[in-house]
Scaffold this active site. Structure first.
Site, mmCIF file in Angstrom:
data_model
loop_
_atom_site.group_PDB
_atom_site.id
_atom_site.type_symbol
_atom_site.label_atom_id
_atom_site.label_comp_id
_atom_site.label_asym_id
_atom_site.label_seq_id
_atom_site.Cartn_x
_atom_site.Cartn_y
_atom_site.Cartn_z
ATOM 1 N N LYS A 134 4.677 4.155 -8.590
ATOM 2 C CA LYS A 134 4.337 4.055 -7.052
ATOM 3 C C LYS A 134 5.709 4.156 -6.181
ATOM 4 C CE LYS A 134 2.595 -0.377 -7.973
ATOM 5 N NZ LYS A 134 2.486 0.289 -9.320
ATOM 6 N N THR A 176 8.602 5.312 -6.478
ATOM 7 C CA THR A 176 9.734 6.739 -6.452
ATOM 8 C C THR A 176 8.187 7.588 -5.628
ATOM 9 O OG1 THR A 176 9.711 6.737 -9.052
ATOM 10 C CG2 THR A 176 9.893 8.917 -7.725
ATOM 11 N N ARG A 203 9.423 -4.203 -2.194
ATOM 12 C CA ARG A 203 9.680 -4.954 -1.654
ATOM 13 C C ARG A 203 10.782 -5.345 -2.585
ATOM 14 N NH1 ARG A 203 5.802 -6.616 -6.092
ATOM 15 N NH2 ARG A 203 5.917 -4.196 -6.620
ATOM 16 N N LYS A 241 11.060 -3.364 -17.910
ATOM 17 C CA LYS A 241 9.872 -2.597 -16.882
ATOM 18 C C LYS A 241 11.470 -1.440 -16.235
ATOM 19 C CE LYS A 241 7.502 -3.154 -12.546
ATOM 20 N NZ LYS A 241 8.184 -2.753 -11.707
ATOM 21 N N ALA A 286 1.882 -10.027 -7.854
ATOM 22 C CA ALA A 286 0.367 -9.083 -6.848
ATOM 23 C C ALA A 286 -0.131 -10.275 -7.696
ATOM 24 C CB ALA A 286 0.084 -7.600 -7.127
ATOM 25 N N PHE A 324 1.508 -3.208 -8.974
ATOM 26 C CA PHE A 324 0.092 -2.852 -9.934
ATOM 27 C C PHE A 324 -0.618 -2.280 -9.614
ATOM 28 C CE2 PHE A 324 1.707 -7.112 -10.414
ATOM 29 C CZ PHE A 324 1.443 -7.604 -12.445
ATOM 30 N N PHE A 380 4.742 15.535 -14.019
ATOM 31 C CA PHE A 380 5.821 15.095 -14.790
ATOM 32 C C PHE A 380 5.839 16.644 -15.217
ATOM 33 C CE2 PHE A 380 4.122 10.822 -14.296
ATOM 34 C CZ PHE A 380 5.348 10.354 -13.671
ATOM 35 N N TRP A 402 9.794 13.069 -7.488
ATOM 36 C CA TRP A 402 11.024 12.484 -8.971
ATOM 37 C C TRP A 402 11.674 13.961 -8.949
ATOM 38 C CZ3 TRP A 402 13.294 14.118 -13.160
ATOM 39 C CH2 TRP A 402 14.230 13.390 -13.689
#
Length: 479
Positions: A69, A71, A92, A103, A270, A298, A378, A406
Site C-alpha cells: 500500500k 509503495t 503515517r 514487518k 487501525a 490494514f 511482482f 516498485w
C-alpha cells in the site's frame, strides 16, 4: 536489501527546494537537518482543501508478505507528477515496534520510497517521543492523585496505562506503586506501544493546537468512589500535555526518490484507532497540491472504513477516489496457498482467492466513491496469473490498472495514475458514510458488522451492554 541500495544511491534535494514546490517560504520551514522539516499550521487553507482531490490507497485483506500500500501510494503520486499533475503524498509515521519486528519499515520500497528512510523509520523529528512523554505525564498525575486522594479516584477504575515505542511484552501487564506509601498505591496497570496511545489518535483528529488542548482535557481517566467520571482536565493535565506536543502537532515534510513532496505525520494503529495520518497533514497537503494521495492501514474493511467513517466524517474531508491494491500472491494466499508457496504458480488458489477481492470491492461501492483496482505486479507473477485476474476485472466491469511502481517508480505508476484521473473526471459520485454519528451505538456496530464484515446480526455480551450503557449515560455515544 535492494531497497536500501536504491535509497543510498538517491540524490536528495535540500528540503527547502521541496518546500518551494509546495509554495512554502524558506523562512517558514522548521528545519531538522538538510532533508527534514516541519510545516507551520498556517499553511492550511480550507478553500484550497475543498478544491483539491483526495485519493485513498487501501488493499485487500493483508498477508504476512505485504501488499504494498505504501509503495503504491508513493508510486501513484510520482506517476501523477510525471503526467504533469501537481501531486503530493501524505502518509503515517512508522512505529519503532514493527520496524524492529518482522514487518520492517513504512517508507515504501524499490523506486517508490520516501527518504531519508533511516530517519523516518527511527526517531524522525521526535513526534512519537513527545506523545510518549505527554501520555506518561498524565499517568504520573493520575497515580499522584490516587496516592494523595485529591480527586477521590477509585484506582480500580483507572484505564490509563503508560506507553513506550517498543514491543516489550514483559511490560504489557505490570503492578505499580510497590514500596510503601512513598511510592504510591499499588495497582495493576501496564504499558502499550506509543502508536496505540489515545494521544496519537487525538492528535490525528485535531484541527489545531487549541482543539488539541481541548481534546486532551476530555480524556476519561477513571471514576471516583461515587461513580462519577474523572477527566484529564480535572487533574489540570491538559495544558502541560499540550505544551509537550506543541511541535509534534506540526506535519513533517520529506521527499520521495523522484523529489515528490511527502508529508508524514501521526501513526495511530487501525486495529485500535483510525489508522490514518493526521487531519492536519492531509489538509496541509490538500492546501498545496491539486491531488493528494494518502493511505489507510490494514485492509479496506478495517483501515479504509475508519478513514471514511471517522476521519473524513469528522473532519469534513470528501475523498474523490479509492485505489484498492491487490496482488496475485495475496489472492493465492487467501485461496489456500501456504505462505512458503505464494510465489509459485497456483491458478486454483488464485481463482478461489479472488472472492476476497470481490468482497472488498463490494465494500468500496457501499461508500459511493469511484475506485480503481491496482494490480501490484511482482517479478515472479506469471502472465497467465495476471491475465486471469485482469480478465475477471474486465468481465465484472471493475476499473483497474497494472502497476509496476516498485520496479519503475513514477513511470511504472503512470497507467494507474491515468485510470485514477479518468475515474475522478468521469464519475461524479457523492461520498457517503455508512452511519451517522447520532445513531445508537448498537446500530453503528450492526451497520459495520453487516455491511463490511458480512455478519447476519450481532449479539452483545453482558459486558458490552454494560459499557454501552455507561457511554450513553455520560454522553460518549457520539464521536
Amino acid at each position: 536489501m535492494k531497497d536500501i541500495e536504491i535509497a543510498r544511491k538517491a540524490k536528495l534535494k535540500p528540503i527547502q527546494e521541496i518546500g518551494s514546490q509546495l509554495g512554502i517560504r524558506q523562512e517558514d520551514l522548521e528545519l531538522y537537518g538538510k532533508y527534514k522539516a516541519k510545516i507551520p499550521l498556517k499553511y492550511i487553507d480550507q478553500k484550497k482543501v475543498d478544491q483539491s482531490n483526495l485519493i485513498l490507497v487501501s488493499a485487500i485483506s493483508p498477508t504476512p508478505a505485504g501488499e504494498g500500500k505504501t509503495t503504491m501510494s508513493i508510486g501513484l503520486s510520482q506517476g501523477l507528477n510525471k503526467l504533469g499533475v501537481n501531486s503530493s503524498v501524505v502518509l503515517r509515521e512508522p512505529s519503532l515496534g514493527p520496524v524492529f519486528g518482522i514487518k520492517g519499515g513504512a517508507t515504501g520500497g524499490g523506486n517508490s520510497q520516501v527518504l531519508p528512510m533511516e530517519d523516518i523509520n527511527l526517531h524522525f523529528t521526535g513526534d512519537f517521543g513527545a506523545i510518549e512523554k505527554a501520555h506518561n505525564l498524565l499517568a504520573a498525575l493520575i497515580d499522584n492523585a490516587v496516592q494523595h486522594r485529591s480527586r477521590n479516584i477509585d484506582p480500580r477504575t483507572v484505564l490509563w496505562k503508560r506507553v513506550m515505542d517498543m514491543n516489550d511484552r514483559a511490560l504489557r501487564k505490570a503492578i505499580v506503586g510497590l514500596g510503601g506509601r512513598t511510592y504510591g498505591v499499588p495497582r495493576e496497570t501496564g504499558f502499550d506501544i506509543t502508536a496505540a496511545s489515545e494521544l496519537m489518535a487525538i492528535m490525528c483528529l485535531a484541527e489545531n493546537f487549541e482543539d488539541l488542548k481541548e481534546k486532551l482535557g476530555n480524556i476519561f481517566v477513571g471514576y471516583t468512589y461515587d461513580k462519577e467520571p474523572v477527566y484529564a482536565r480535572d487533574l489540570n493535565a491538559h495544558g502541560a500535555m499540550a505544551a509537550l506536543m506543541k511541535d509534534a502537532i506540526k506535519p513533517n515534510l520529506v521527499q520521495t526518490l523522484e523529489g515528490t513532496p511527502a508529508i508524514i505525520h501521526g501513526g495511530p494503529f487501525a486495529n485500535i484507532a483510525q489508522g490514518t495520518n493526521s487531519v492536519i497533514a492531509t489538509k496541509t497537503g490538500m492546501s498545496m497540491s491539486d491531488y493528494v494521495v494518502t493511505e489507510a492501514g490494514f485492509g479496506f474493511d478495517l483501515g479504509a472504513e475508519k478513514f471514511f467513517d471517522i476521519k473524513c466524517g469528522y473532519s469534513g474531508l470528501s475523498p474523490k477516489a479509492v485505489v484498492l491494491v491487490a496482488t496475485a500472491r495475496a489472492l493465492k494466499y487467501h485461496g489456500g496457498a501456504s505462505l512458503d508457496h505464494v510465489n509459485e504458480p497456483n491458478m486454483e488458489a488464485l481463482q478461489k482467492g479472488i472472492e476476497n477481492l470481490e468482497k472488498h470491492i463490494e465494500t468500496v461501492q457501499a461508500f459511493n466513491v469511484p475506485y480503481v483496482v491496482a494490480v501490484n505486479h511482482f517479478v515472479h507473477d506469471t502472465d497467465k496469473e495476471i491475465r486471469t485476474l485482469t480478465d475477471w476485472l474486465d468481465k465484472n466491469d471493475h476499473p483497474h490498472a497494472i502497476s509496476k511502481v516498485w520496479e519503475d517508480g513514477g513511470k511504472g505508476g503512470i497507467p494507474l495514475a491515468e485510470e485514477v484521473l479518468s475515474q475522478i473526471e468521469s464519475n461524479k459520485k457523492t461520498f457517503t458514510r455508512l452511519y451517522d454519528y447520532d445513531m445508537p451505538i448498537k446500530d453503528k456496530i450492526r451497520t459495520i458488522a453487516k455491511k463490511v464484515y458480512g455478519a447476519s446480526d450481532v449479539t452483545f455480551a453482558k459486558k458490552a451492554r454494560n459499557q454501552i450503557r455507561k457511554f450513553e449515560k455520560h454522553g460518549w455515544d457520539n464521536l
